[in-house]
Design a protein around this motif. Structure first.
Motif, PDB file in Angstrom:
ATOM      1  N   THR A 169      21.044 -10.821   3.311  1.00  0.00           N
ATOM      2  CA  THR A 169      22.480 -11.003   3.143  1.00  0.00           C
ATOM      3  C   THR A 169      23.224 -10.362   4.310  1.00  0.00           C
ATOM      4  O   THR A 169      22.765  -9.364   4.871  1.00  0.00           O
ATOM      5  CB  THR A 169      22.967 -10.382   1.820  1.00  0.00           C
ATOM      6  OG1 THR A 169      24.331 -10.734   1.600  1.00  0.00           O
ATOM      7  CG2 THR A 169      22.870  -8.862   1.839  1.00  0.00           C
ATOM      8  N   SER A 171      27.139  -9.110   4.572  1.00  0.00           N
ATOM      9  CA  SER A 171      28.399  -8.995   3.839  1.00  0.00           C
ATOM     10  C   SER A 171      29.534  -9.572   4.676  1.00  0.00           C
ATOM     11  O   SER A 171      29.691  -9.227   5.849  1.00  0.00           O
ATOM     12  CB  SER A 171      28.692  -7.532   3.515  1.00  0.00           C
ATOM     13  OG  SER A 171      29.944  -7.408   2.883  1.00  0.00           O
ATOM     14  N   ASN A 173      32.816  -9.761   3.359  1.00  0.00           N
ATOM     15  CA  ASN A 173      34.049  -9.457   2.626  1.00  0.00           C
ATOM     16  C   ASN A 173      35.171  -8.956   3.515  1.00  0.00           C
ATOM     17  O   ASN A 173      36.339  -9.104   3.161  1.00  0.00           O
ATOM     18  CB  ASN A 173      33.775  -8.406   1.542  1.00  0.00           C
ATOM     19  CG  ASN A 173      32.849  -8.933   0.458  1.00  0.00           C
ATOM     20  OD1 ASN A 173      32.730 -10.137   0.277  1.00  0.00           O
ATOM     21  ND2 ASN A 173      32.186  -8.032  -0.247  1.00  0.00           N
ATOM     22  N   ARG A 180      33.756 -15.649   8.608  1.00  0.00           N
ATOM     23  CA  ARG A 180      33.063 -15.736   7.323  1.00  0.00           C
ATOM     24  C   ARG A 180      32.384 -17.086   7.167  1.00  0.00           C
ATOM     25  O   ARG A 180      31.228 -17.176   6.732  1.00  0.00           O
ATOM     26  CB  ARG A 180      34.054 -15.512   6.178  1.00  0.00           C
ATOM     27  CG  ARG A 180      34.622 -14.110   6.110  1.00  0.00           C
ATOM     28  CD  ARG A 180      35.732 -13.994   5.092  1.00  0.00           C
ATOM     29  NE  ARG A 180      35.228 -14.120   3.727  1.00  0.00           N
ATOM     30  CZ  ARG A 180      35.990 -14.059   2.653  1.00  0.00           C
ATOM     31  NH1 ARG A 180      37.303 -13.909   2.784  1.00  0.00           N
ATOM     32  NH2 ARG A 180      35.471 -14.151   1.469  1.00  0.00           N
ATOM     33  N   ALA A 195      23.578 -11.630  -2.758  1.00  0.00           N
ATOM     34  CA  ALA A 195      24.686 -10.684  -2.609  1.00  0.00           C
ATOM     35  C   ALA A 195      24.868  -9.927  -3.916  1.00  0.00           C
ATOM     36  O   ALA A 195      24.902 -10.542  -4.986  1.00  0.00           O
ATOM     37  CB  ALA A 195      25.971 -11.404  -2.231  1.00  0.00           C
ATOM     38  N   ASN A 197      27.294  -7.199  -3.878  1.00  0.00           N
ATOM     39  CA  ASN A 197      28.551  -6.466  -3.746  1.00  0.00           C
ATOM     40  C   ASN A 197      28.335  -4.979  -4.022  1.00  0.00           C
ATOM     41  O   ASN A 197      29.132  -4.328  -4.690  1.00  0.00           O
ATOM     42  CB  ASN A 197      29.629  -7.040  -4.694  1.00  0.00           C
ATOM     43  CG  ASN A 197      31.010  -6.511  -4.372  1.00  0.00           C
ATOM     44  OD1 ASN A 197      31.346  -6.310  -3.213  1.00  0.00           O
ATOM     45  ND2 ASN A 197      31.814  -6.266  -5.391  1.00  0.00           N
ATOM     46  N   SER A 199      26.363  -1.785  -1.735  1.00  0.00           N
ATOM     47  CA  SER A 199      25.494  -1.319  -0.659  1.00  0.00           C
ATOM     48  C   SER A 199      24.275  -0.590  -1.195  1.00  0.00           C
ATOM     49  O   SER A 199      23.172  -0.726  -0.649  1.00  0.00           O
ATOM     50  CB  SER A 199      26.277  -0.393   0.287  1.00  0.00           C
ATOM     51  OG  SER A 199      27.317  -1.076   0.930  1.00  0.00           O
ATOM     52  N   GLU A 202      21.734  -3.112  -2.176  1.00  0.00           N
ATOM     53  CA  GLU A 202      21.238  -3.843  -1.017  1.00  0.00           C
ATOM     54  C   GLU A 202      20.240  -2.999  -0.228  1.00  0.00           C
ATOM     55  O   GLU A 202      19.163  -3.472   0.165  1.00  0.00           O
ATOM     56  CB  GLU A 202      22.406  -4.283  -0.151  1.00  0.00           C
ATOM     57  CG  GLU A 202      23.254  -5.359  -0.818  1.00  0.00           C
ATOM     58  CD  GLU A 202      24.568  -5.624  -0.106  1.00  0.00           C
ATOM     59  OE1 GLU A 202      24.767  -5.060   0.995  1.00  0.00           O
ATOM     60  OE2 GLU A 202      25.389  -6.383  -0.638  1.00  0.00           O
ATOM     61  N   ILE A 214      19.610  -6.867   5.592  1.00  0.00           N
ATOM     62  CA  ILE A 214      20.974  -6.732   5.092  1.00  0.00           C
ATOM     63  C   ILE A 214      21.865  -6.373   6.266  1.00  0.00           C
ATOM     64  O   ILE A 214      21.420  -5.721   7.222  1.00  0.00           O
ATOM     65  CB  ILE A 214      21.110  -5.664   3.978  1.00  0.00           C
ATOM     66  CG1 ILE A 214      20.653  -4.286   4.467  1.00  0.00           C
ATOM     67  CG2 ILE A 214      20.337  -6.064   2.730  1.00  0.00           C
ATOM     68  CD1 ILE A 214      20.926  -3.161   3.474  1.00  0.00           C
ATOM     69  N   HIS A 216      26.233  -5.534   7.487  1.00  0.00           N
ATOM     70  CA  HIS A 216      27.610  -5.254   7.102  1.00  0.00           C
ATOM     71  C   HIS A 216      28.479  -5.116   8.342  1.00  0.00           C
ATOM     72  O   HIS A 216      28.002  -4.667   9.391  1.00  0.00           O
ATOM     73  CB  HIS A 216      27.700  -3.955   6.283  1.00  0.00           C
ATOM     74  CG  HIS A 216      26.856  -3.949   5.059  1.00  0.00           C
ATOM     75  ND1 HIS A 216      25.513  -3.653   5.092  1.00  0.00           N
ATOM     76  CD2 HIS A 216      27.160  -4.213   3.754  1.00  0.00           C
ATOM     77  CE1 HIS A 216      25.025  -3.724   3.864  1.00  0.00           C
ATOM     78  NE2 HIS A 216      25.995  -4.062   3.050  1.00  0.00           N
ATOM     79  N   ASP A 223      28.950   4.447   2.314  1.00  0.00           N
ATOM     80  CA  ASP A 223      28.238   3.210   2.003  1.00  0.00           C
ATOM     81  C   ASP A 223      26.885   3.123   2.689  1.00  0.00           C
ATOM     82  O   ASP A 223      25.986   2.431   2.192  1.00  0.00           O
ATOM     83  CB  ASP A 223      29.069   1.991   2.439  1.00  0.00           C
ATOM     84  CG  ASP A 223      30.272   1.743   1.556  1.00  0.00           C
ATOM     85  OD1 ASP A 223      30.203   2.060   0.355  1.00  0.00           O
ATOM     86  OD2 ASP A 223      31.286   1.232   2.077  1.00  0.00           O
TER      87      ASP A 223
END
Length: 274
Positions: A169, A171, A173, A180, A195, A197, A199, A202, A214, A216, A223
């Motif tokens: 994944t 992220s 967001n 995105r 996902a 949502n 951390s 994940e 993963i 971000h 996080d």
């Protein structure tokens, strides 16, 4: 000073907060309020506030000169973030990572705790309050899973595979619409995107070899510091998108975790940057 044997004391503080402040409020709406911070998906609950307060008080009682950087405390005192990279000893807390899931009654949340000494993460843990299991790592000593029944075992990241066979994944967001849409489309190159949502979950999945990568864009220390150390000590490779190490104090630049450096580079090019 912080010593290796102090990790057990830190874990007990985390577990006590989960037992007394977090679990009693899970799926018990009468025991706590849910408030929005910046949006309907950025929430804080009484479980966040009370458990962070309990851990903060316990850390300061045992280590009076330590800096405690909690997600909720930084909402009211952002200067805590600036002090993190230079602190002789700091504890970085996300009391309920995955608050959206927590308030929705989903058991996919956890407590992140990192120990930072002079700008270096030396210990980290992710505690799963519902089952009582914990991932724990000390720098240079590997990473382990500690079950609620006391059983302890080493953990390891997944073996490298081609991008088309990966599960992972990125992220999306906290980025703009076009970015995105681009990254979401690139995730179609993988075998499966997921996902949570959260951390904590994940990093748990990546460090135990259940998923391959993963990533971000937003880098808040509560996080990522604990999860990154655990992932690295489990044999993985984590770096910011520009290839530099992720360190306490970094809040920009994106971050990607993968089984090794070569697969990190391939995922970066095929998923994040393509």
């Amino acid at each position: 000073m912080f010593h290796d044997h102090d990790i057990d004391a830190v874990l007990e503080i985390v577990k006590e907060a989960a037992r007394l402040d977090i679990l009693p409020r899970f799926r018990s709406p009468d025991l706590g309020d849910v408030l929005e911070k910046k949006s309907s998906i950025d929430l804080v609950t009484d479980a966040d506030l009370l458990s962070e307060r309990r851990m903060t008080e316990a850390f300061r009682a045992r280590w009076p000169h330590a800096l405690v950087v909690g997600e909720e405390a930084c909402e009211t005192n952002p200067a805590l973030m600036d002090a993190l990279k230079d602190a002789d000893l700091a504890f970085v807390i996300d009391p309920v990572d995955g608050t959206f899931n927590f308030q929705a009654g989903l058991p996919t949340f956890g407590t992140n705790l990192a120990v930072v000494v002079r700008g270096e993460t030396v210990a980290g843990m992710i505690h799963e309050a519902v089952l009582g299991d914990t991932l724990i790592a000390a720098k240079g000593a590997g990473a382990q899973m500690l079950r609620a029944n006391g059983h302890r075992s080493s953990i390891a990241v997944a073996s490298p595979v081609p991008v088309s066979s990966t599960v992972g994944t990125i992220s999306i967001n906290d980025i703009g619409y076009e970015q995105r849409r681009r990254i979401a489309g690139n995730l179609a190159k993988t075998q499966m995107a997921f996902a949570y949502n959260c951390s904590a979950y994940e990093y748990w999945m990546a460090a135990t070899g259940k998923v391959h990568f993963i990533g971000h864009h937003k880098l808040m220390p509560w996080d990522h510091l604990a999860g990154v150390l655990i992932h690295i000590e489990a044999g993985g490779f984590t770096a910011r998108f520009d290839g530099t190490p992720y360190l306490p104090g970094h809040t920009t630049g994106g971050i990607l975790s993968a089984p090794d450096r070569d697969s990190w580079q391939e995922i970066l090019q095929e998923i994040v940057l393509a």
